[in-house]
Design an enzyme around this catalytic site. Structure first.
Site, PDB file in Angstrom:
ATOM      1  CE1 TYR A 161       1.073  45.762   7.955  1.00 41.11           C
ATOM      2  CE2 TYR A 161       2.431  47.597   9.434  1.00 41.11           C
ATOM      3  CZ  TYR A 161       2.612  46.696   8.080  1.00 41.11           C
ATOM      4  OH  TYR A 161       3.827  46.775   7.641  1.00 41.11           O
ATOM      5  CD  GLU A 180       5.076  43.820   6.137  1.00 41.54           C
ATOM      6  OE1 GLU A 180       4.639  44.878   5.642  1.00 41.54           O
ATOM      7  OE2 GLU A 180       5.820  43.332   4.683  1.00 41.54           O
TER       8      GLU A 180
HETATM    9  C1  LIG Z   1      -2.014  47.111   3.262  1.00 46.18           C
HETATM   10  O1  LIG Z   1      -1.636  47.130   4.943  1.00 46.18           O
HETATM   11  C2  LIG Z   1      -0.924  46.303   4.817  1.00 46.18           C
HETATM   12  O2  LIG Z   1      -0.047  45.086   5.748  1.00 46.18           O
HETATM   13  C3  LIG Z   1       0.971  46.697   4.874  1.00 46.18           C
HETATM   14  C4  LIG Z   1       1.964  47.605   5.867  1.00 46.18           C
HETATM   15  N1  LIG Z   1       3.052  47.611   4.620  1.00 46.18           N
HETATM   16  C5  LIG Z   1       2.673  46.821   3.975  1.00 46.18           C
HETATM   17  N2  LIG Z   1       1.394  45.826   3.906  1.00 46.18           N
HETATM   18  C6  LIG Z   1       3.975  46.254   2.701  1.00 46.18           C
HETATM   19  O3  LIG Z   1       4.485  43.868   3.246  1.00 46.18           O
HETATM   20  C7  LIG Z   1       5.099  46.644   3.292  1.00 46.18           C
HETATM   21  O4  LIG Z   1       6.379  47.176   2.126  1.00 46.18           O
HETATM   22  C8  LIG Z   1       4.860  48.379   3.915  1.00 46.18           C
HETATM   23  O5  LIG Z   1       6.010  49.270   4.033  1.00 46.18           O
HETATM   24  C9  LIG Z   1       3.980  47.904   5.092  1.00 46.18           C
HETATM   25  C10 LIG Z   1       3.612  49.728   5.620  1.00 46.18           C
HETATM   26  O6  LIG Z   1       3.224  49.925   5.028  1.00 46.18           O
END
Ligand SMILES: CO[C@H](O)c1c[n+]2c([nH]1)[C@H](O)[C@@H](O)[C@H](O)[C@H]2CO
Length: 449
Positions: free
Chosen positions: A295, A353
């Protein structure tokens, strides 16, 4: 591939990702047991606005509509998670066939539409009955998890050919056991390393079980965040080294190298246990792929007040930030893929993701949601991934987070990550501009970047 050619390898898997508790709703339907998130959200004050996943995106009832929408968008893959307590309401013991059938039907519908399922066994929603027995603090959870995984493997393997054991053990430990912002809401320097270790032992036990009953691929999904020192000072350099070990090396080193980073004892001190060699053998099962959730990055400084890692994030004034206060930094994805390639001998990677929450304009009269910032975010990160592939990284797929706006854990519904807008009052789905853009990228295998 030339530098300007942005097409991706043949059979590159383009899709989107979700998780059970964030989209399904009906958490206790058809014999399902409660999870720790069911308990957490119904504890006053723990989620913004008191939001819960009681309804969420109502996917437990609208799943056919959602699969059809994925097909209409031309998506080739779909990463989803199984709610452990739907299948095993007590977390172990008697299988709830109605819960298992939901996932079996979902997989069949995906396959019927030419969509490849990628299935995550655990995405944070631990059965409450296991938490009552200590949850991730109880060493027995390794075989509880392996027994649950065995049920899923025997039911779905073959139709599902890409399995992930855990989603982001770092978040489970850091959020659930160290800082307490996420379920089960503990805040303990001593519990956190124990939870980490038992998560990894459970991962290893499930991979070991898969090797005896499965015939396809299994991996681990981790969130990695590259750390860049704010200055050349010894203090900032040391803080960056600690932050990198804590968030990135703490999970992949044991799995690939058979040991934790040495910085862990520096961070946790007396709270960092020594574990038996047999545990490291169990954890270090060979994987078929790494699932990478990317991210943002962190420009890191020494921060004595930031317990226990003593590392802080330095805001970048010129940068774009998302609604979750994450800097938009595509180069960090290229750099992270290079780090994986070099440190762990270039294992296959799926981006499981990548996405962003921005303030989206409302649905316009003409049905459009003009989420230009998200289109730009996707374009730049897919480009960054392409640069890593051109440099030799073995990236096999990309799952945008997320298919739908959904329940963002303790932030509730306030943050929208979806390529598809959800009107939570009516449950109407509206593909945003980013969904249309991503459809073109998928249809052209990246050429329309
Ligand atoms: C600390 O950020 C992480 O990489 C992360 C971000 N996210 C996540 N993990 C989770 O796997 C998801 O369930 C979240 O909805 C999504 C968006 O926040």
């Amino acid at each position: 591939m030339t530098q300007h050619d942005t097409t991706f390898p043949e059979h590159f898997l383009w899709g989107t990702a979700t998780s059970a508790y964030q989209i399904e709703g009906s958490p206790l339907a058809d014999g399902a047991g409660p999870s720790i998130w069911e308990r957490f959200v119904h504890t006053p004050g723990l989620t913004i606005g008191g939001d819960t996943g009681d309804v969420a995106c109502d996917h437990y009832r609208r799943w056919r509509e959602d699969v059809r929408m994925m097909a209409d968008l031309g998506l080739r893959a779909y990463r989803f998670s199984v709610a452990w307590a739907r299948v095993l309401p007590e977390g172990r013991g008697t299988v709830n066939t109605k819960g298992l059938d939901f996932y079996s039907r979902l997989v069949d519908e995906l396959l019927a539409h030419g969509i490849t399922p990628l299935t995550t066994l655990f995405h944070w929603d631990l059965p409450a009955a296991l938490d009552d027995r200590g949850g991730w603090l109880n060493p027995d959870i390794a075989h509880w998890f392996a027994d649950y995984a065995d049920v899923m493997f025997k039911a779905l393997d073959g139709r599902v050919r890409h399995w992930a054991t855990l989603n982001e053990p770092w978040v489970v430990t850091d959020g659930g056991y160290l800082h307490g912002a996420l379920a089960p809401g503990h805040r303990s320097l001593y519990e956190a390393p124990i939870a980490t270790h038992h998560l990894l032992r459970a991962h290893g036990a499930a991979v070991q079980r898969y090797r005896s009953v499965g015939k396809h691929q299994i991996g681990l999904v981790v969130n990695l965040e590259p750390k860049y020192a704010a200055s050349d000072s010894a203090a900032d350099q040391a803080a960056t080294r600690r932050a990198h070990a804590y968030m990135n090396g703490q999970y992949l080193d044991p799995v690939f190298l058979g040991r934790y980073p040495e910085e862990m004892r520096e961070i946790f001190g007396a709270a960092w246990p020594e574990w038996p060699a047999a545990d490291h053998e169990l954890i270090k099962q060979k994987l078929d792929f790494i699932g990478l959730n990317y991210y943002t990055r962190s420009v890191t400084r020494d921060a004595p007040e930031a317990w226990p890692v003593r590392a802080g994030r330095v805001i970048q004034p010129q940068a774009t930030y998302t609604e979750t206060s994450w800097e938009v930094f595509p180069q960090g994805l290229t750099d992270t893929l290079a780090w994986i390639r070099e440190r762990y001998a270039n294992p296959p990677v799926y981006i499981t993701e990548n996405g962003a929450a921005f303030y989206d304009p409302p649905v316009a009269e003409n049905g459009r949601v003009a989420d230009a910032l998200r289109v730009d975010y996707l374009r730049k990160h897919i480009g960054a991934m392409h640069a890593a592939i051109a440099a030799g990284s073995d990236v096999r797929g990309y799952m945008a987070w997320s298919l739908l706006d959904n329940f963002e854990w303790s932030l509730g519904f306030a943050k929208r990550f979806g390529l598809v807008h959800i009107n939570y009052a009516t449950q109407q789905r509206t593909p945003k501009d980013s969904a249309r853009y991503y459809s073109r990228v998928v249809a052209s295998n990246g050429a329309a970047l």
